[in-house]
Design a protein around this motif. Structure first.
Motif, PDB file in Angstrom:
ATOM      1  N   THR A 173      32.541   5.183  60.453  1.00 15.61           N
ATOM      2  CA  THR A 173      32.515   6.114  61.578  1.00 15.61           C
ATOM      3  C   THR A 173      33.937   6.525  61.927  1.00 15.61           C
ATOM      4  O   THR A 173      34.787   5.670  62.199  1.00 15.61           O
ATOM      5  N   SER A 226      26.752   0.636  67.223  1.00 14.47           N
ATOM      6  CA  SER A 226      25.790   1.579  66.657  1.00 14.47           C
ATOM      7  C   SER A 226      26.013   1.723  65.160  1.00 14.47           C
ATOM      8  O   SER A 226      27.130   1.655  64.670  1.00 14.47           O
ATOM      9  N   VAL A 228      25.967   4.418  63.139  1.00 16.06           N
ATOM     10  CA  VAL A 228      25.947   5.877  62.999  1.00 16.06           C
ATOM     11  C   VAL A 228      27.180   6.315  62.212  1.00 16.06           C
ATOM     12  O   VAL A 228      28.236   6.585  62.774  1.00 16.06           O
ATOM     13  N   GLU A 298      24.154  13.282  67.708  1.00 11.73           N
ATOM     14  CA  GLU A 298      24.067  12.360  66.573  1.00 11.73           C
ATOM     15  C   GLU A 298      24.661  10.987  66.887  1.00 11.73           C
ATOM     16  O   GLU A 298      24.037   9.969  66.612  1.00 11.73           O
TER      17      GLU A 298
END
Length: 351
Positions: A173, A226, A228, A298
């Motif tokens: 990320t 997270s 993501v 997102e």
């Protein structure tokens, strides 16, 4: 042994306040078992329950640290913006680029690392008169950086993306953060706004975006917890123009021609008042805006402070300043006037 849920977190660059404060807050997070902070020099002040290890990420020793501590999440915060804090431009580039390469090589070797978070910056987009109103994450700078901090960041991001392709089992990320601002932040942009007399570029009123320091910590914590992967612009909602910002500061301002900014920057740096690196000079001339749709839809993150609110809190913390900046600006103006007079020949024409 570390689990795959991101419970042992390594934070780089903890000798600097932003990383130190983040590591300390993360160490108090009940969802994190242990936080390991690394840097070449020890952090000043209280670091809470952070386990500090003196290590240089440019050295292969960082691989031993990651393996020994069972690190499963890495938060990379040691990409620095000014050569002054590193000693010289060459050292700065080594720390930023070579350090990142060595850190990624260490993560490549580790069986435990499952998450990598890079604290990047919207400076990677540059600032030019041909910029779009808002940069999305898929856009490239109109004028790619050929040197300095912006070039370092572009290289760092490229190496991180390459690592993500090689280790598709690691969630990578990248947070492209707007200029971080807050009462405790020490950076080129906050030093600029703390000047007693604030210089602006004649004829320009750039649009600015900021990220409050507490929202930076929240965004990094969100990325740690997270899963993501991806690249995300992170900034407070809205924009503020430089003229609006200076009215809130209630500080005197003086407009100088753009060609005088490098001279003024050198004078301010020599006086240890502020640094005006090329990236900041461009930002204060042309400004920059970034689209944060992906951040919300997102990444699932929403800053607490808007850009105007973050700047208002920063402004409210400032103390009255002395007149050293005014004297420097006055001296520069006199020098520029003298140079202009010298350049003008008889009858008002230039030689």
């Amino acid at each position: 042994m570390a689990t795959d849920s991101g419970r042992v977190v390594l934070v780089t660059g903890v000798s600097r306040p932003l990383a130190r404060n983040f590591a300390s807050l993360l160490a108090a997070d009940p969802g994190v078992d242990r936080v390991v902070g690394v840097d070449v020099i020890p952090p000043r002040g209280d670091i809470g329950d952070v386990a500090f290890i003196r290590a240089d990420i440019r050295s292969p020793i960082i691989a031993k640290v990651i393996a020994r501590e069972g690190v499963d999440t890495v938060v990379h915060m040691s990409v620095i913006a000014t050569p002054g804090s590193a000693g010289a431009r060459g050292t700065m580039k080594e720390l930023n680029v070579i350090g990142t390469m060595q850190l990624l090589a260490a993560c490549q070797q580790s069986e435990h690392v499952r998450r990598f978070v890079l604290k990047s910056t919207t400076t990677v987009y540059g600032a030019s008169p041909r910029d779009p109103a808002m940069f999305t994450e898929d856009m490239e700078p109109k004028r790619p950086a050929s040197s300095g901090y912006a070039k370092d960041v572009a290289e760092v991001e490229a190496y991180v993306r390459s690592f993500g392709r090689r280790r598709d089992d690691v969630d990578v990320t990248t947070l492209r953060c707007a200029n971080v601002i807050g009462p405790r932040v020490q950076s080129p942009v906050t030093s600029y706004f703390r000047l007693g007399v604030v210089p602006t570029v004649l004829g320009y009123d750039p649009r600015l975006q900021f990220l409050h320091e507490s929202d930076l910590h929240r965004a990094l914590t969100h990325a740690v917890h997270s899963s993501v992967p991806g690249t995300f612009n992170v900034a407070g909602e809205g924009i503020i123009t430089l003229s609006q910002a200076l009215r809130r500061l209630q500080r005197a301002r003086v407009a100088v021609p753009s060609f005088a900014l490098p001279q003024l920057g050198s004078a301010l740096k020599s006086a240890q008042l502020a640094e005006l690196p090329h990236e900041l000079r461009s930002f204060l001339t042309f400004g920059r805006g970034v689209d944060t749709t992906r951040m919300r839809t997102e990444l699932g993150f929403e800053p607490t402070y808007s850009t105007p609110e973050a700047f208002a809190e920063f402004a409210s913390s400032l103390q009255p300043t002395g007149g050293r900046t005014a004297r420097l600006v006055d001296a520069l103006a006199e020098r520029i006037d003298a140079e202009e007079l010298t350049a003008v020949g008889p009858g008002g024409s230039r030689g």
